[in-house]
Design an enzyme around this catalytic site. Structure first.
Site, PDB file in Angstrom:
ATOM      1  N   GLU A  40       0.820  -1.228   0.000  1.00  0.00           N
ATOM      2  CA  GLU A  40       0.000   0.000   0.000  1.00  0.00           C
ATOM      3  C   GLU A  40       0.846   1.266   0.000  1.00  0.00           C
ATOM      4  O   GLU A  40       1.672   1.466   0.906  1.00  0.00           O
ATOM      5  CB  GLU A  40      -0.942  -0.010   1.223  1.00  0.00           C
ATOM      6  CG  GLU A  40      -1.913   1.155   1.167  1.00  0.00           C
ATOM      7  CD  GLU A  40      -2.967   1.131   2.266  1.00  0.00           C
ATOM      8  OE1 GLU A  40      -3.220   0.067   2.852  1.00  0.00           O
ATOM      9  OE2 GLU A  40      -3.536   2.206   2.527  1.00  0.00           O
TER      10      GLU A  40
ATOM     11  N   HIS B   1      -1.692  11.132  -0.480  1.00  0.00           N
ATOM     12  CA  HIS B   1      -1.784   9.964  -1.365  1.00  0.00           C
ATOM     13  C   HIS B   1      -1.651  10.347  -2.840  1.00  0.00           C
ATOM     14  O   HIS B   1      -1.305   9.512  -3.658  1.00  0.00           O
ATOM     15  CB  HIS B   1      -3.156   9.295  -1.192  1.00  0.00           C
ATOM     16  CG  HIS B   1      -3.191   8.299  -0.081  1.00  0.00           C
ATOM     17  ND1 HIS B   1      -3.326   6.957  -0.293  1.00  0.00           N
ATOM     18  CD2 HIS B   1      -3.100   8.445   1.248  1.00  0.00           C
ATOM     19  CE1 HIS B   1      -3.347   6.315   0.856  1.00  0.00           C
ATOM     20  NE2 HIS B   1      -3.211   7.207   1.817  1.00  0.00           N
TER      21      HIS B   1
ATOM     22  N   ASP C 105       2.575 -14.987  11.795  1.00  0.00           N
ATOM     23  CA  ASP C 105       1.232 -15.312  11.330  1.00  0.00           C
ATOM     24  C   ASP C 105       0.329 -14.092  11.536  1.00  0.00           C
ATOM     25  O   ASP C 105      -0.208 -13.883  12.617  1.00  0.00           O
ATOM     26  CB  ASP C 105       0.741 -16.523  12.148  1.00  0.00           C
ATOM     27  CG  ASP C 105      -0.611 -17.027  11.686  1.00  0.00           C
ATOM     28  OD1 ASP C 105      -1.356 -16.260  11.064  1.00  0.00           O
ATOM     29  OD2 ASP C 105      -0.911 -18.200  11.968  1.00  0.00           O
TER      30      ASP C 105
ATOM     31  N   LYS D   5      -7.999  -0.461  10.990  1.00  0.00           N
ATOM     32  CA  LYS D   5      -7.335  -0.875   9.742  1.00  0.00           C
ATOM     33  C   LYS D   5      -6.046  -0.077   9.578  1.00  0.00           C
ATOM     34  O   LYS D   5      -5.008  -0.607   9.193  1.00  0.00           O
ATOM     35  CB  LYS D   5      -8.279  -0.651   8.553  1.00  0.00           C
ATOM     36  CG  LYS D   5      -7.793  -1.246   7.238  1.00  0.00           C
ATOM     37  CD  LYS D   5      -6.852  -0.337   6.469  1.00  0.00           C
ATOM     38  CE  LYS D   5      -6.401  -0.970   5.164  1.00  0.00           C
ATOM     39  NZ  LYS D   5      -5.408  -0.153   4.455  1.00  0.00           N
TER      40      LYS D   5
HETATM   41  P1  NDP Z   1       6.710 -24.562  15.581  1.00  0.00           P
HETATM   42  O1  NDP Z   1       5.808 -25.742  15.425  1.00  0.00           O
HETATM   43  O2  NDP Z   1       7.657 -24.278  14.465  1.00  0.00           O
HETATM   44  O3  NDP Z   1       7.475 -24.698  16.979  1.00  0.00           O
HETATM   45  C1  NDP Z   1       8.477 -23.850  17.379  1.00  0.00           C
HETATM   46  C2  NDP Z   1       9.827 -24.381  16.941  1.00  0.00           C
HETATM   47  O4  NDP Z   1      10.837 -23.445  17.299  1.00  0.00           O
HETATM   48  C3  NDP Z   1      10.165 -25.703  17.608  1.00  0.00           C
HETATM   49  O5  NDP Z   1      10.729 -26.548  16.661  1.00  0.00           O
HETATM   50  C4  NDP Z   1      11.197 -25.309  18.641  1.00  0.00           C
HETATM   51  O6  NDP Z   1      12.149 -26.305  18.868  1.00  0.00           O
HETATM   52  C5  NDP Z   1      11.886 -24.128  17.951  1.00  0.00           C
HETATM   53  N1  NDP Z   1      12.569 -23.233  18.885  1.00  0.00           N
HETATM   54  C6  NDP Z   1      13.892 -22.930  18.833  1.00  0.00           C
HETATM   55  N2  NDP Z   1      14.225 -22.089  19.810  1.00  0.00           N
HETATM   56  C7  NDP Z   1      13.115 -21.837  20.523  1.00  0.00           C
HETATM   57  C8  NDP Z   1      12.824 -21.039  21.659  1.00  0.00           C
HETATM   58  N3  NDP Z   1      13.786 -20.333  22.265  1.00  0.00           N
HETATM   59  N4  NDP Z   1      11.566 -21.004  22.123  1.00  0.00           N
HETATM   60  C9  NDP Z   1      10.588 -21.707  21.526  1.00  0.00           C
HETATM   61  N5  NDP Z   1      10.796 -22.509  20.458  1.00  0.00           N
HETATM   62  C10 NDP Z   1      12.038 -22.577  19.944  1.00  0.00           C
HETATM   63  O7  NDP Z   1       5.886 -23.254  15.766  1.00  0.00           O
HETATM   64  P2  NDP Z   1       4.712 -22.883  16.740  1.00  0.00           P
HETATM   65  O8  NDP Z   1       4.328 -23.981  17.670  1.00  0.00           O
HETATM   66  O9  NDP Z   1       5.113 -21.591  17.348  1.00  0.00           O
HETATM   67  O10 NDP Z   1       3.514 -22.696  15.751  1.00  0.00           O
HETATM   68  C11 NDP Z   1       3.493 -21.599  14.874  1.00  0.00           C
HETATM   69  C12 NDP Z   1       2.972 -22.028  13.532  1.00  0.00           C
HETATM   70  O11 NDP Z   1       1.676 -22.664  13.656  1.00  0.00           O
HETATM   71  C13 NDP Z   1       2.767 -20.864  12.607  1.00  0.00           C
HETATM   72  O12 NDP Z   1       3.281 -21.227  11.353  1.00  0.00           O
HETATM   73  C14 NDP Z   1       1.245 -20.721  12.545  1.00  0.00           C
HETATM   74  O13 NDP Z   1       0.853 -20.152  11.324  1.00  0.00           O
HETATM   75  C15 NDP Z   1       0.771 -22.138  12.687  1.00  0.00           C
HETATM   76  N6  NDP Z   1      -0.569 -22.394  13.205  1.00  0.00           N
HETATM   77  C16 NDP Z   1      -1.399 -21.421  13.719  1.00  0.00           C
HETATM   78  C17 NDP Z   1      -2.639 -21.730  14.221  1.00  0.00           C
HETATM   79  C18 NDP Z   1      -3.468 -20.643  14.815  1.00  0.00           C
HETATM   80  O14 NDP Z   1      -3.020 -19.519  14.923  1.00  0.00           O
HETATM   81  N7  NDP Z   1      -4.701 -20.899  15.243  1.00  0.00           N
HETATM   82  C19 NDP Z   1      -3.150 -23.111  14.215  1.00  0.00           C
HETATM   83  C20 NDP Z   1      -2.187 -24.062  13.682  1.00  0.00           C
HETATM   84  C21 NDP Z   1      -0.968 -23.707  13.195  1.00  0.00           C
HETATM   85  P3  NDP Z   1      11.858 -27.528  19.853  1.00  0.00           P
HETATM   86  O15 NDP Z   1      10.850 -28.392  19.157  1.00  0.00           O
HETATM   87  O16 NDP Z   1      13.180 -28.139  19.987  1.00  0.00           O
HETATM   88  O17 NDP Z   1      11.325 -26.966  21.120  1.00  0.00           O
END
Ligand code: NDP
Length: 424
Positions: free
Chosen positions: A82, A376, A277, A261
């Site tokens: 935008e 704009h 996200d 917005k």
């Molecule tokens: P991930 O599933 O990618 O989990 C976080 C990853 O980051 C893990 O692999 C974790 O490693 C790693 N990590 C490394 N360092 C850190 C740290 N310091 N703290 C925390 N984690 C760390 O992501 P999320 O669980 O955060 O989920 C986000 C995703 O889910 C987004 O892509 C989103 O779009 C999607 N999503 C959203 C929904 C919603 O908003 N309703 C529903 C379903 C999905 P380790 O495993 O070793 O801990």
């Protein structure tokens, strides 16, 4: 850190801008190459991220240079299509910095997940049974995702509420640097069978809630009214009108939606740039805007006539991440985190809410003074000329003509371009 003078940055050519960033050590040689070559997300990586990939999709990647939050100055990356959004954020951030910058506060940083049970015979007995086994359920949740516990996070608490025919369990989880959707969902699914057993009832679903009321962040700023206008009467008048505009967004949902917005013009741009996200952030904030039963403007402004300050405040749920999701995969996202100085999720959340407040300030100031169209106009005229088929090299001659026409529309752009090409 040495002070950087960003004056004239917007007037520089693309190459000059990259050179400027490199000269000030804001861009590593590798990142400079990545941006120059413009091969930012490979098909292979895109294929790892989502399904049915047929290409990648580009948007402008830009920078808002001088955003001061809690006395620290950030170079804030934006991804937006935008016109005027970056200019408005830059303008507002500059004024707010001169007035002392933003002060922000993280109220908490926990994600909420829910398991909804239905067909419960006796909701009170079922609630008591679940709460009686609280420690066991929290342990079950943590056992399902031990890596987050090792990182210092994990399930923190659970509560139960009865809403109509549902018995709903809410689990709060410290997800550390991640947004936590997947880790919370894993925990919820792990505790679901035990909850069904304890409540003697089936569960309808187990899922993270995007209404992240345990991840609230507040940004505030107080602007010296002399930055609104050199004329003190005019500044006073404008401050009063901006407070009225803030009030209007509290009482009229039609205005509130547009007010918000504008806030998300900046927030989405930064959330997107940092690989987060943005649907989750939008959903949570709009739910928060309706928390009193009517949809309200999220940012509010007050005017202290004695101190000659206009003060703004914005509180939002901001469950933002610096790890997880696609953050580590997209090279441009890594550049964005580098430009910000690789902040923690808590720090990033504060910069994001501050940007929302800056954007709201710029919008209200424009709306209550000149109107937004004057700002704009130039960009709109340029877009119309480009859409009419003008080349970038023809724009400098055509733009002044376009800006003096009575009708700023595509037909005028086509006519001007045709005449210009005929004459030259
Ligand atoms: P991930 O599933 O990618 O989990 C976080 C990853 O980051 C893990 O692999 C974790 O490693 C790693 N990590 C490394 N360092 C850190 C740290 N310091 N703290 C925390 N984690 C760390 O992501 P999320 O669980 O955060 O989920 C986000 C995703 O889910 C987004 O892509 C989103 O779009 C999607 N999503 C959203 C929904 C919603 O908003 N309703 C529903 C379903 C999905 P380790 O495993 O070793 O801990």
């Amino acid at each position: 850190m040495t002070k950087i003078n960003w004056t004239g940055f917007s007037k520089k050519s693309y190459d000059e801008r990259l050179e400027f960033l490199s000269k000030h050590n804001l861009l590593s040689p590798d990142h400079q190459d990545t941006l120059e070559e413009n091969v930012l997300l490979t098909i292979d990586t895109a294929n790892q991220m989502v399904e049915n990939v047929i290409g990648t999709f580009s948007l402008p990647f830009t920078i808002v240079p001088d955003v001061m939050v809690n006395d620290k100055v950030y170079k804030v990356p934006f991804v937006t299509e935008e016109p005027s959004v970056v200019a408005a954020a830059t303008f507002a951030s500059k004024i707010i910095k001169r007035s002392g910058g933003f002060k922000t506060k993280v109220h908490n940083r926990l994600m909420i997940g829910q398991v909804a049970l239905y067909d419960v015979d006796d909701v009170n007995t079922a609630s008591s049974a679940i709460l009686h086994h609280k420690d066991e359920i929290l342990e079950l949740a943590n056992a399902a995702h031990p890596s987050i516990v090792k990182r210092g996070g994990g399930a923190r608490d659970l509560t139960v509420e009865i809403k109509e025919e549902f018995l709903i369990l809410y689990l709060t989880v410290d997800t550390q640097e991640a947004m936590g959707a997947n880790m919370v969902n894993t925990m919820l699914e792990a505790i679901k069978p035990r909850l069904e057993e304890l409540a003697d009832a089936p569960s309808l679903m187990a899922i993270l809630s995007n209404y992240a009321t345990e991840s609230l962040v507040t940004a505030q700023c107080c602007i010296d009214t002399r930055f609104l206008s050199r004329n003190s009467q005019e500044a006073h008048h404008l401050a009063e009108k901006m407070v009225l505009a803030s009030r209007l967004a509290q009482v009229d949902p039609y205005r509130a939606a547009t007010h918000n917005k504008g806030i998300f013009n900046g927030i989405d741009a930064l959330v997107l740039a940092t690989g987060n996200d943005w649907r989750a952030i939008e959903a949570g904030s709009h739910a928060y805007a309706s928390r009193q039963g009517q949809y309200h403007g999220l940012a509010t402004w007050s005017y202290n006539e004695n101190a000659k300050t206009l003060c703004g405040e914005l509180t939002l749920p901001m469950p933002i991440a610096t790890k997880g999701g696609s953050i580590g995969l997209n090279p441009t996202v890594q550049i964005a985190h580098d430009l910000l100085g690789n902040p923690s999720a808590r720090e990033l959340a504060q910069v994001i809410v501050a940007i929302g407040l800056a954007q709201n300030f710029a919008a209200l100031k424009a709306l209550t003074s000149t109107g937004i169209q004057s700002g704009h106009m130039k960009l709109q005229a340029k877009s119309l000329l480009l859409l009419a088929g003008a080349k970038e090299s023809e724009i400098p001659q055509l733009l002044p003509q376009m800006l003096t026409t009575k009708r700023l529309d595509s037909q005028t752009a086509q006519e001007l371009l045709a005449k210009f090409r005929e004459d030259s």
